[in-house]
Motif scaffolding. Structure first.
Motif, PDB file in Angstrom:
ATOM      1  N   LEU A 140       6.426   1.003  -9.576  1.00 28.83           N
ATOM      2  CA  LEU A 140       5.183   0.884 -10.338  1.00 28.83           C
ATOM      3  C   LEU A 140       4.038   1.315  -9.435  1.00 28.83           C
ATOM      4  CD1 LEU A 140       5.853  -2.592 -11.978  1.00 28.83           C
ATOM      5  CD2 LEU A 140       5.835  -0.387 -13.154  1.00 28.83           C
ATOM      6  N   SER A 141       3.241   2.269  -9.903  1.00 30.92           N
ATOM      7  CA  SER A 141       2.140   2.823  -9.108  1.00 30.92           C
ATOM      8  C   SER A 141       0.806   2.408  -9.721  1.00 30.92           C
ATOM      9  CB  SER A 141       2.248   4.347  -9.059  1.00 30.92           C
ATOM     10  OG  SER A 141       1.136   4.907  -8.392  1.00 30.92           O
ATOM     11  N   TYR A 171       7.987  -2.449  -6.524  1.00 25.46           N
ATOM     12  CA  TYR A 171       9.296  -2.090  -7.045  1.00 25.46           C
ATOM     13  C   TYR A 171       9.656  -2.982  -8.226  1.00 25.46           C
ATOM     14  CZ  TYR A 171      10.094   0.921  -3.037  1.00 25.46           C
ATOM     15  OH  TYR A 171       9.998   1.929  -2.113  1.00 25.46           O
ATOM     16  N   GLY A 172      10.323  -2.366  -9.198  1.00 22.35           N
ATOM     17  CA  GLY A 172      10.762  -3.087 -10.380  1.00 22.35           C
ATOM     18  C   GLY A 172      12.128  -2.596 -10.813  1.00 22.35           C
ATOM     19  N   ARG A 212       0.840  -1.214   0.000  1.00 18.44           N
ATOM     20  CA  ARG A 212       0.000   0.000   0.000  1.00 18.44           C
ATOM     21  C   ARG A 212       0.870   1.257   0.000  1.00 18.44           C
ATOM     22  NH1 ARG A 212      -5.320  -0.669   0.647  1.00 18.44           N
ATOM     23  NH2 ARG A 212      -6.080  -2.708   1.382  1.00 18.44           N
ATOM     24  N   LEU A 213       0.435   2.224  -0.787  1.00 21.73           N
ATOM     25  CA  LEU A 213       1.112   3.517  -0.823  1.00 21.73           C
ATOM     26  C   LEU A 213       0.422   4.504   0.102  1.00 21.73           C
ATOM     27  CD1 LEU A 213       1.588   3.804  -4.704  1.00 21.73           C
ATOM     28  CD2 LEU A 213       3.356   3.258  -3.006  1.00 21.73           C
ATOM     29  N   ASP A 214       1.177   5.430   0.674  1.00 20.92           N
ATOM     30  CA  ASP A 214       0.614   6.420   1.603  1.00 20.92           C
ATOM     31  C   ASP A 214      -0.476   7.250   0.941  1.00 20.92           C
ATOM     32  OD1 ASP A 214       2.345   5.538   3.545  1.00 20.92           O
ATOM     33  OD2 ASP A 214       3.846   7.092   3.174  1.00 20.92           O
ATOM     34  N   ASP A 253      10.271   8.569  -6.149  1.00 21.09           N
ATOM     35  CA  ASP A 253       9.786   8.166  -4.840  1.00 21.09           C
ATOM     36  C   ASP A 253      10.723   8.727  -3.776  1.00 21.09           C
ATOM     37  OD1 ASP A 253       8.423   6.701  -2.797  1.00 21.09           O
ATOM     38  OD2 ASP A 253       9.971   5.156  -2.914  1.00 21.09           O
ATOM     39  N   GLU A 254      10.165   9.434  -2.794  1.00 21.69           N
ATOM     40  CA  GLU A 254      10.995  10.076  -1.775  1.00 21.69           C
ATOM     41  C   GLU A 254      11.775   9.057  -0.939  1.00 21.69           C
ATOM     42  OE1 GLU A 254       8.703  12.653   0.655  1.00 21.69           O
ATOM     43  OE2 GLU A 254       8.127  13.987  -1.002  1.00 21.69           O
ATOM     44  N   LYS A 255      11.202   7.907  -0.685  1.00 28.67           N
ATOM     45  CA  LYS A 255      11.836   6.908   0.172  1.00 28.67           C
ATOM     46  C   LYS A 255      13.001   6.203  -0.521  1.00 28.67           C
ATOM     47  CE  LYS A 255      10.874   2.654   2.748  1.00 28.67           C
ATOM     48  NZ  LYS A 255       9.838   1.645   3.114  1.00 28.67           N
ATOM     49  N   SER A 256      12.776   5.736  -1.738  1.00 29.23           N
ATOM     50  CA  SER A 256      13.769   4.907  -2.417  1.00 29.23           C
ATOM     51  C   SER A 256      14.539   5.632  -3.514  1.00 29.23           C
ATOM     52  CB  SER A 256      13.083   3.683  -3.034  1.00 29.23           C
ATOM     53  OG  SER A 256      12.147   4.096  -4.035  1.00 29.23           O
TER      54      SER A 256
END
Length: 326
Positions: free
Chosen positions: A279-280, A269-270, A260-262, A305-308
């Protein structure tokens, strides 16, 4: 596995789970073997590779294949041969030849498919040679065992150490000019190499479809499994074997399970030539199975993506998704 108690435990618990994860992998790989083809299995143990290939690929069962199984301990190979005969029958055209030896043993036969399973991680950890130097020698040794149209398949547990080792081996093959057939969609630097806190390339599969008796045994042993994981590398000799993206498109291999995305929806992830991909899936779009391959237009606007730091690529809503939503 020379100890009878350890071998018995392996055959009853670890072998079935390894068959389950390898069979899942073999179902999705492009494995074409000719009649009278040679399969070399280094570190064969109880012939897990031969058994898993028989289970997963009924299209190969009528071909005349010779398996050269190599292991330092003969007893597991003998037990594996008996298990294979029980599975495939006495009249199977697949012939098992068990050889006592190691990964550096010289073999007369050249392999159309050379497999190592659960061996590379242990072999590389047991040496004082720097990993890149060890990987170069390992790759050279593997290539010398191949027929001109041969392929190499390395299967390892889905742990960080394995991902790191396979990434280094992959780089050696790329530098030597050998095409990577899977899971990579490119020959650029690996964005998921397990180095310095980075993610590593591995695939998880749920255990829901494992035999009920195996799940029950695992529960009774307090070794329940929700999923199984593996890392792998599939290498060829001919450049024309690799799949190329169309102009303006990127080829993305889905690596992780969905999450799940925030901001809502699901992510996955790919990996692509452009680096790590997120991938969203929004508005009814669906993520892929781990290991799935998809071609997507290169985004006009680069969002990360801010995290990765992964490049965000929106997944389309497929016609099948629309029908399910109705």
């Amino acid at each position: 596995m020379g100890d009878p108690r350890s071998l018995n435990a392996y055959l009853r618990y670890f072998l079935p789970w390894n068959l389950y994860r390898m069979a899942r992998l073999f179902q999705g790989l492009d494995i074409n073997l000719p009649d009278n083809g040679i399969v070399v299995d280094l570190g064969a143990g109880p012939l897990t590779v031969a058994q898993a290939l028989w289970i997963a690929r009924p299209d190969l069962r009528e071909k005349k294949l010779t398996f050269i199984n190599v292991d330092r301990t003969p007893k597991p190979m003998r037990e594996g041969s008996r298990l294979f005969t029980e599975m495939a029958g006495e009249k199977s055209p697949w012939r098992m030849v068990n050889v006592k030896g190691g990964s550096t043993s010289k073999l007369r036969e050249k392999a159309h498919l050379l497999v190592t399973a659960n061996m590379v991680n242990e072999a590389s950890a047991g040496t004082r040679i720097p990993l890149p130097v060890w990987a170069e020698k390992f790759c050279l040794s593997m290539v010398h065992k191949l027929a001109p149209e041969g392929r190499i398949l390395i299967i390892e547990p889905g742990i960080r150490r394995s991902g790191r080792v396979l990434s280094v081996i992959r780089q050696e093959f790329v530098q030597a000019g050998f095409p990577i057939l899977g899971p990579c969609t490119h020959e650029e630097e690996c964005p998921m190499n397990g180095e310095k806190g980075k993610a590593w390339c591995h695939f998880n599969f749920d255990s829901d479809h494992a035999p009920a008796w195996l799940q029950k045994l695992s529960a009774e042993c307090r070794l329940e499994k929700d999923n199984v994981s593996l890392s792998f590398l599939y290498v060829g000799l001919r450049k024309e074997e690799t799949e190329r993206p169309r102009e303006g498109e990127m080829l993305i291999r889905a690596v992780s399970e969905s999450f799940r995305l925030d901001e809502g929806g699901f992510g996955q992830y790919g990996c692509a030539a452009e680096g790590q991909i997120l991938l969203s899936a929004q508005g009814g779009a669906k993520t892929l199975y781990p290991g799935g391959l998809i071609g997507m237009p290169i985004p006009e606007e680069e969002k990360r993506d801010e995290k990765s730091g992964a490049l965000i690529v929106p997944l389309p809503i497929r016609e099948s998704d629309k029908r399910k939503k109705k």
